[in-house]
Design an enzyme around this catalytic site. Structure first.
Site, PDB file in Angstrom:
ATOM      1  N   GLY A  11       0.840  -1.207   0.000  1.00 16.34           N
ATOM      2  CA  GLY A  11       0.000   0.000   0.000  1.00 16.34           C
ATOM      3  C   GLY A  11       0.871   1.252   0.000  1.00 16.34           C
ATOM      4  O   GLY A  11       0.620   2.214  -0.731  1.00 16.34           O
ATOM      5  N   LYS A  12       1.923   1.225   0.816  1.00 16.88           N
ATOM      6  CA  LYS A  12       2.830   2.374   0.868  1.00 16.88           C
ATOM      7  C   LYS A  12       3.577   2.525  -0.455  1.00 16.88           C
ATOM      8  O   LYS A  12       3.693   3.630  -0.979  1.00 16.88           O
ATOM      9  CB  LYS A  12       3.869   2.175   1.981  1.00 16.88           C
ATOM     10  CG  LYS A  12       3.353   2.387   3.386  1.00 16.88           C
ATOM     11  CD  LYS A  12       4.553   2.362   4.313  1.00 16.88           C
ATOM     12  CE  LYS A  12       4.189   2.510   5.753  1.00 16.88           C
ATOM     13  NZ  LYS A  12       5.365   2.557   6.613  1.00 16.88           N
ATOM     14  N   ASP A  67       8.126   5.960   8.268  1.00 18.03           N
ATOM     15  CA  ASP A  67       7.386   5.385   9.389  1.00 18.03           C
ATOM     16  C   ASP A  67       6.126   6.215   9.570  1.00 18.03           C
ATOM     17  O   ASP A  67       6.177   7.447   9.482  1.00 18.03           O
ATOM     18  CB  ASP A  67       8.224   5.396  10.669  1.00 18.03           C
ATOM     19  CG  ASP A  67       7.694   4.379  11.661  1.00 18.03           C
ATOM     20  OD1 ASP A  67       7.754   3.175  11.355  1.00 18.03           O
ATOM     21  OD2 ASP A  67       7.191   4.772  12.730  1.00 18.03           O
ATOM     22  N   PHE A 148      -5.606   1.314   2.421  1.00 19.44           N
ATOM     23  CA  PHE A 148      -5.141   0.169   3.211  1.00 19.44           C
ATOM     24  C   PHE A 148      -5.238   0.556   4.679  1.00 19.44           C
ATOM     25  O   PHE A 148      -5.659   1.665   5.012  1.00 19.44           O
ATOM     26  CB  PHE A 148      -3.704  -0.222   2.804  1.00 19.44           C
ATOM     27  CG  PHE A 148      -2.664   0.807   3.159  1.00 19.44           C
ATOM     28  CD1 PHE A 148      -2.434   1.892   2.334  1.00 19.44           C
ATOM     29  CD2 PHE A 148      -1.910   0.703   4.327  1.00 19.44           C
ATOM     30  CE1 PHE A 148      -1.487   2.858   2.660  1.00 19.44           C
ATOM     31  CE2 PHE A 148      -0.956   1.653   4.665  1.00 19.44           C
ATOM     32  CZ  PHE A 148      -0.750   2.732   3.821  1.00 19.44           C
ATOM     33  N   GLY A 149      -4.840  -0.353   5.544  1.00 20.74           N
ATOM     34  CA  GLY A 149      -4.756  -0.049   6.977  1.00 20.74           C
ATOM     35  C   GLY A 149      -6.074   0.470   7.547  1.00 20.74           C
ATOM     36  O   GLY A 149      -7.145  -0.129   7.366  1.00 20.74           O
ATOM     37  N   ASP A 151      -7.745   3.061   6.696  1.00 21.92           N
ATOM     38  CA  ASP A 151      -8.473   3.971   5.787  1.00 21.92           C
ATOM     39  C   ASP A 151      -9.998   3.809   5.799  1.00 21.92           C
ATOM     40  O   ASP A 151     -10.709   4.813   5.697  1.00 21.92           O
ATOM     41  CB  ASP A 151      -7.935   3.845   4.351  1.00 21.92           C
ATOM     42  CG  ASP A 151      -6.595   4.551   4.189  1.00 21.92           C
ATOM     43  OD1 ASP A 151      -6.232   5.349   5.074  1.00 21.92           O
ATOM     44  OD2 ASP A 151      -5.918   4.299   3.176  1.00 21.92           O
ATOM     45  N   LYS A 171      -6.496  10.920  -2.193  1.00 25.64           N
ATOM     46  CA  LYS A 171      -5.898  10.681  -0.872  1.00 25.64           C
ATOM     47  C   LYS A 171      -4.510  11.325  -0.803  1.00 25.64           C
ATOM     48  O   LYS A 171      -4.198  12.055   0.140  1.00 25.64           O
ATOM     49  CB  LYS A 171      -5.810   9.169  -0.591  1.00 25.64           C
ATOM     50  CG  LYS A 171      -5.136   8.864   0.747  1.00 25.64           C
ATOM     51  CD  LYS A 171      -4.985   7.377   1.036  1.00 25.64           C
ATOM     52  CE  LYS A 171      -4.106   7.176   2.266  1.00 25.64           C
ATOM     53  NZ  LYS A 171      -3.728   5.771   2.487  1.00 25.64           N
ATOM     54  N   HIS A 176      -1.041  12.576   4.964  1.00 22.12           N
ATOM     55  CA  HIS A 176       0.235  12.648   5.682  1.00 22.12           C
ATOM     56  C   HIS A 176       1.388  12.194   4.790  1.00 22.12           C
ATOM     57  O   HIS A 176       2.413  12.836   4.702  1.00 22.12           O
ATOM     58  CB  HIS A 176       0.129  11.770   6.935  1.00 22.12           C
ATOM     59  CG  HIS A 176      -0.307  10.345   6.664  1.00 22.12           C
ATOM     60  ND1 HIS A 176      -1.315  10.020   5.782  1.00 22.12           N
ATOM     61  CD2 HIS A 176       0.159   9.140   7.121  1.00 22.12           C
ATOM     62  CE1 HIS A 176      -1.469   8.712   5.737  1.00 22.12           C
ATOM     63  NE2 HIS A 176      -0.587   8.159   6.532  1.00 22.12           N
ATOM     64  N   ARG A 177       1.191  11.069   4.102  1.00 23.04           N
ATOM     65  CA  ARG A 177       2.260  10.530   3.249  1.00 23.04           C
ATOM     66  C   ARG A 177       2.479  11.445   2.046  1.00 23.04           C
ATOM     67  O   ARG A 177       3.613  11.703   1.652  1.00 23.04           O
ATOM     68  CB  ARG A 177       1.888   9.106   2.802  1.00 23.04           C
ATOM     69  CG  ARG A 177       2.967   8.397   2.014  1.00 23.04           C
ATOM     70  CD  ARG A 177       2.734   6.893   1.949  1.00 23.04           C
ATOM     71  NE  ARG A 177       2.706   6.312   3.282  1.00 23.04           N
ATOM     72  CZ  ARG A 177       1.580   5.978   3.913  1.00 23.04           C
ATOM     73  NH1 ARG A 177       0.401   6.096   3.326  1.00 23.04           N
ATOM     74  NH2 ARG A 177       1.625   5.499   5.141  1.00 23.04           N
TER      75      ARG A 177
HETATM   76  P1  IMP Z   1       4.924   1.127   9.682  1.00 23.07           P
HETATM   77  O1  IMP Z   1       5.065   0.288   8.445  1.00 23.07           O
HETATM   78  O2  IMP Z   1       5.615   0.578  10.880  1.00 23.07           O
HETATM   79  O3  IMP Z   1       5.275   2.566   9.405  1.00 23.07           O
HETATM   80  O4  IMP Z   1       3.382   1.083  10.074  1.00 23.07           O
HETATM   81  C1  IMP Z   1       2.446   1.874   9.435  1.00 23.07           C
HETATM   82  C2  IMP Z   1       1.036   1.447   9.852  1.00 23.07           C
HETATM   83  O5  IMP Z   1       0.278   2.633  10.152  1.00 23.07           O
HETATM   84  C3  IMP Z   1       0.284   0.756   8.717  1.00 23.07           C
HETATM   85  O6  IMP Z   1       0.461  -0.642   8.760  1.00 23.07           O
HETATM   86  C4  IMP Z   1      -1.153   1.148   9.023  1.00 23.07           C
HETATM   87  O7  IMP Z   1      -1.677   0.345  10.034  1.00 23.07           O
HETATM   88  C5  IMP Z   1      -0.997   2.560   9.573  1.00 23.07           C
HETATM   89  N1  IMP Z   1      -1.025   3.560   8.474  1.00 23.07           N
HETATM   90  C6  IMP Z   1      -0.028   4.411   8.118  1.00 23.07           C
HETATM   91  N2  IMP Z   1      -0.400   5.154   7.060  1.00 23.07           N
HETATM   92  C7  IMP Z   1      -1.640   4.756   6.730  1.00 23.07           C
HETATM   93  C8  IMP Z   1      -2.530   5.147   5.692  1.00 23.07           C
HETATM   94  O8  IMP Z   1      -2.240   5.994   4.821  1.00 23.07           O
HETATM   95  N3  IMP Z   1      -3.709   4.518   5.674  1.00 23.07           N
HETATM   96  C9  IMP Z   1      -4.051   3.573   6.595  1.00 23.07           C
HETATM   97  N4  IMP Z   1      -3.252   3.146   7.558  1.00 23.07           N
HETATM   98  C10 IMP Z   1      -2.039   3.745   7.639  1.00 23.07           C
END
Ligand code: IMP
Length: 194
Positions: A11-12, A67, A148-149, A151, A171, A176-177
């Site tokens: 997703g990222k 992160d 994802f996550g 959302d 989006k 934020h991203r």
């Molecule tokens: P990281 O990979 O340790 O930075 O964890 C990021 C986590 O934050 C993701 O697995 C999601 O649970 C949540 N997250 C961060 N950005 C988003 C987004 O844009 N949409 C939805 N969830 C997000």
């Protein structure tokens, strides 16, 4: 220009590529075979820097790591840096969303924000970090199938929709991203034209 990026989150990676505007985003070779970077920091900044430095020594070019997470005001900023593993080390997005709804059951203040920090590194040294945030509210049931996550639960008032109900471009324009990446790519463009 090309830049490596350290993420295993599809997703990222989709959002990184959408924001890149001509910069080639290369996934790290063999990232799935590399021992996972420990995330021991207590801020998004510390964890983004830790990931960037860990992977940057392995590639010749610039590299960034990101992160990010969700901070919910009435939960004292949780899940925060623990967003990916809120419901446990192997938690799915659905598990995390279910736990979030449980924690917010009967809670009236649903305000929240997403935070993203991008750390840029080169040859094992930190170059700098970029931060983005977006404010929204947590609904009491999921809506939409995109993103994802968290959302489907993250309602963005200016759009009147959740991030799972917006297109990827919509989006990224406010997220934020999107903000952290726009700052990164602006900085890279300014720096490379000097
Ligand atoms: P990281 O990979 O340790 O930075 O964890 C990021 C986590 O934050 C993701 O697995 C999601 O649970 C949540 N997250 C961060 N950005 C988003 C987004 O844009 N949409 C939805 N969830 C997000």
């Amino acid at each position: 220009m090309r830049i490596y990026c350290a993420t295993t989150n599809p997703g990222k990676l989709r959002e990184f590529r959408l924001a890149a505007h001509g910069v080639e985003i290369l996934p790290l070779p063999d990232l799935d075979k590399t021992p996972e970077c420990p995330e021991t920091g207590d801020t998004f900044e510390a964890n983004a820097i830790q990931k960037a430095l860990y992977h940057s020594a392995r590639v010749p070019d610039l590299l960034f790591a990101e992160d990010s997470g969700l901070e919910v005001r009435s939960l004292g900023g949780a899940p925060g840096i623990y967003s990916a593993r809120f419901a446990g080390a192997a938690a799915s997005d659905e598990d995390n969303n279910r736990l979030l709804l449980e924690r917010l059951d009967g809670v009236s203040d649903r305000s929240a924000r997403y935070v993203a920090v991008v750390a840029l590194a080169s040859g094992g040294s930190l170059v700098r970090t970029f931060r983005g945030e977006v404010a929204g509210e947590i609904l009491d049931a999921p809506r939409g199938r995109g993103g994802f996550g968290y959302d489907p639960l993250f309602y963005y008032p200016p759009y009147g929709r959740t991030f799972a109900e917006t297109s990827a471009d919509e989006k990224l324009a406010v997220s934020h991203r999107g903000a952290a990446l726009a700052a990164l790519f602006r900085w890279l463009a300014e720096t490379s034209s000097k």
